[in-house]
Enzyme design. Structure first.
Site, PDB file in Angstrom:
ATOM      1  N   ASP A  97       0.806  -1.224   0.000  1.00 12.08           N
ATOM      2  CA  ASP A  97       0.000   0.000   0.000  1.00 12.08           C
ATOM      3  C   ASP A  97       0.844   1.281   0.000  1.00 12.08           C
ATOM      4  O   ASP A  97       2.008   1.279   0.383  1.00 12.08           O
ATOM      5  CB  ASP A  97      -0.970   0.019   1.187  1.00 12.08           C
ATOM      6  CG  ASP A  97      -0.280  -0.191   2.541  1.00 12.08           C
ATOM      7  OD1 ASP A  97       0.794  -0.834   2.582  1.00 12.08           O
ATOM      8  OD2 ASP A  97      -0.815   0.297   3.562  1.00 12.08           O
ATOM      9  N   GLU A 163      -0.666  -2.206   5.141  1.00 14.09           N
ATOM     10  CA  GLU A 163       0.301  -2.212   6.248  1.00 14.09           C
ATOM     11  C   GLU A 163       0.219  -0.917   7.036  1.00 14.09           C
ATOM     12  O   GLU A 163       0.402  -0.884   8.246  1.00 14.09           O
ATOM     13  CB  GLU A 163       1.733  -2.414   5.724  1.00 14.09           C
ATOM     14  CG  GLU A 163       2.755  -2.711   6.811  1.00 14.09           C
ATOM     15  CD  GLU A 163       3.155  -1.504   7.656  1.00 14.09           C
ATOM     16  OE1 GLU A 163       3.322  -1.645   8.875  1.00 14.09           O
ATOM     17  OE2 GLU A 163       3.294  -0.391   7.084  1.00 14.09           O
ATOM     18  N   GLU A 164      -0.046   0.189   6.325  1.00 12.86           N
ATOM     19  CA  GLU A 164      -0.109   1.492   7.000  1.00 12.86           C
ATOM     20  C   GLU A 164      -1.364   1.623   7.845  1.00 12.86           C
ATOM     21  O   GLU A 164      -1.551   2.619   8.530  1.00 12.86           O
ATOM     22  CB  GLU A 164      -0.060   2.630   5.969  1.00 12.86           C
ATOM     23  CG  GLU A 164       1.179   2.639   5.052  1.00 12.86           C
ATOM     24  CD  GLU A 164       2.463   3.047   5.771  1.00 12.86           C
ATOM     25  OE1 GLU A 164       2.403   3.367   6.971  1.00 12.86           O
ATOM     26  OE2 GLU A 164       3.530   3.029   5.126  1.00 12.86           O
ATOM     27  N   HIS A 395       7.472   8.637   4.628  1.00 13.95           N
ATOM     28  CA  HIS A 395       6.179   9.314   4.829  1.00 13.95           C
ATOM     29  C   HIS A 395       6.245  10.817   4.530  1.00 13.95           C
ATOM     30  O   HIS A 395       5.360  11.553   4.978  1.00 13.95           O
ATOM     31  CB  HIS A 395       5.627   9.103   6.258  1.00 13.95           C
ATOM     32  CG  HIS A 395       5.205   7.682   6.526  1.00 13.95           C
ATOM     33  ND1 HIS A 395       4.219   7.350   7.430  1.00 13.95           N
ATOM     34  CD2 HIS A 395       5.621   6.505   6.007  1.00 13.95           C
ATOM     35  CE1 HIS A 395       4.065   6.032   7.458  1.00 13.95           C
ATOM     36  NE2 HIS A 395       4.917   5.505   6.601  1.00 13.95           N
TER      37      HIS A 395
HETATM   38 ZN   LIG Z   1       5.180   3.476   6.425  1.00 10.80          ZN
HETATM   39 ZN   LIG Z   2       6.542   0.898   5.405  1.00  8.58          ZN
END
Ligand SMILES: [Zn+2]
Ligand SMILES: [Zn+2]
Length: 423
Positions: A97, A163-164, A395
């Site tokens: 993702d 995953e986030e 990020h």
């Molecule tokens: Zn991340």
């Molecule tokens: Zn990551």
């Protein structure tokens, strides 16, 4: 004699031959891995919305002749590769993702994708590098498929969504994949995963036994007092004053009660809401924060002591308070035996001087849930151009990965698979 020849064939000749041959296969696949990565980078999708990403992955895995299952935990893809002889089962995991971040890099394959996240229009970007994880694992799948005659056992490729973290109100990620049985049928003996790192030099592998990434919790505290005029506090119970005492108490759990020689731990209160006016002592206060731990016993202690302090401190000052914990991810815990077992593989592939024992990271990773069920090993892979002093963090809109770091990821996961299954 016959036995000796057998031994040579098994552990000597084939091994030497396959290493040389493998080396060429790695060289040949690099261009494709980079191409795949650029495709995913240009076409990122948010957590639980990785529809096109999953399609591309599925197409590739099917072209390799693998048994493929789609729609696992919404958009996850799982493929099975059976080696020529039976044996253990190893799982390799890549998260797929992207994030609601608007890319600022000037790249020919820069993301121009937009999406709605929490009712706000936003750019979408692979700002954590999961695009490299997908491409690396697709490369590993291709190489292992071409060498299945040398595999004793089974390989499970897990392409994991979200995953986030899934959007509010939805389930997703590793937790949901496990719930849907991803570690069963066939039962996984060990799981491996990696994360590219924007501030680790290309060519390096960073590992750590035990907790390598933190367990992440969110907590909410409700403090109840008694409202009164700000000029006469003796007529009420001040929830803001109680909150200050509680926060102070929390920090003493870290500084006075946690054995920081074992692992670090963090308690942060990130939000306080209370009151409306300068001369009113309000009725209540709310504290919201996060806890990061790397050791399960410390985590238990911190939870226990935070609960006790919340309740008793409030009581001591005439109020009431309660605390609620919500787990985001558990501790990414590298099985010490598995680390010992695989360390020679890291050193063989990257060179001893490039395998670095690292410190833990206080960020979280949902790979941890797989490790709660089966022994697992999670490591960091260099993705920074050597000498770069300005590596942007994950990020962020300027986050960038040096693609030349990906091949080491392909080599490492491939060799880990061979060495785990064949030894
Ligand atoms: Zn991340
Ligand atoms: Zn990551």
């Amino acid at each position: 004699m016959k036995y000796l020849i057998f031994l040579f064939t098994c552990f000597g000749i084939i091994n030497v031959y396959s290493q040389d041959n493998l080396e060429q296969q790695f060289i040949d696949i690099e261009e494709k891995v980079i191409e795949w990565r650029r495709h995913f980078h240009e076409n990122p999708e948010l957590s639980n919305r990785e529809f096109k990403t999953a399609e591309t992955i599925t197409r590739h895995l099917k072209s390799l002749g693998l048994e493929v299952k789609t729609g696992v935990a919404h958009t996850g893809v799982v493929a099975i590769l059976k080696g020529n002889s039976p044996g253990k089962v190893v799982a390799l995991r890549a998260d797929i993702d992207a994030l609601p971040v608007t890319e600022r890099n000037d790249l020919p394959f820069k993301s121009k994708i937009k999406a709605t996240f929490l009712n706000t229009e936003t750019g979408v970007m692979h700002a954590c590098g999961h695009d490299t994880h997908i491409a690396i694992l697709m490369g590993v799948a291709e190489i292992l498929s071409k060498n299945k005659d040398k595999i004793r056992g089974t390989v499970k490729f897990i392409f994991q969504p979200a995953e986030e973290g899934p959007p509010p109100g939805e389930e997703g990620g590793a937790k949901l994949m496990i719930k849907e049985g991803v570690l069963e049928n066939p039962k996984v003996d060990a799981i491996f995963g990696l994360h590219i790192s924007s501030d680790t030099e290309v060519g390096k592998i960073e590992y750590k036994s035990g907790g390598i990434m933190a367990g992440v919790e969110r907590f909410v505290v409700n403090v109840k007092g008694k409202q009164t005029h700000g000029s006469a506090p003796w007529n009420g119970v001040d929830p803001i004053y109680i909150s200050a005492k509680i926060i102070d108490g929390y920090q003493s759990i870290i500084s006075r009660e946690s054995n920081l020689l074992v692992e670090p731990a963090v308690i942060t209160v990130g939000k306080i809401t209370s009151g409306v006016r300068f001369n009113i002592i309000p009725e209540s206060a709310e504290l919201i924060g996060t806890i990061r731990t790397l050791d399960l016993d410390m985590k238990k202690l911190i939870f226990k002591r935070m609960t006790e302090m919340t309740e008793t401190i409030a009581k001591a000052y005439g109020g009431e308070a309660s605390i609620e914990f919500q787990e985001n991810t558990t501790i990414t815990y590298n099985d010490p035996d598995l680390v010992t077992q695989m360390l020679p593989t890291f050193e063989k592939v990257a060179g001893k001087e490039n395998v670095v024992l690292t410190k833990a990271v206080t960020g979280g990773e949902d790979f941890s849930y797989f490790q709660e069920v089966v022994p697992g090993l999670y490591f960091f892979l260099g993705g920074m151009t050597p000498g770069n002093k300005n590596a942007f963090p994950h990020h962020t809109p300027d986050f960038k990965i040096d693609e030349s770091g990906m091949l080491l990821g392909v080599k490492t996961l491939t060799n880990i698979t061979f060495d785990f299954l064949n030894n």
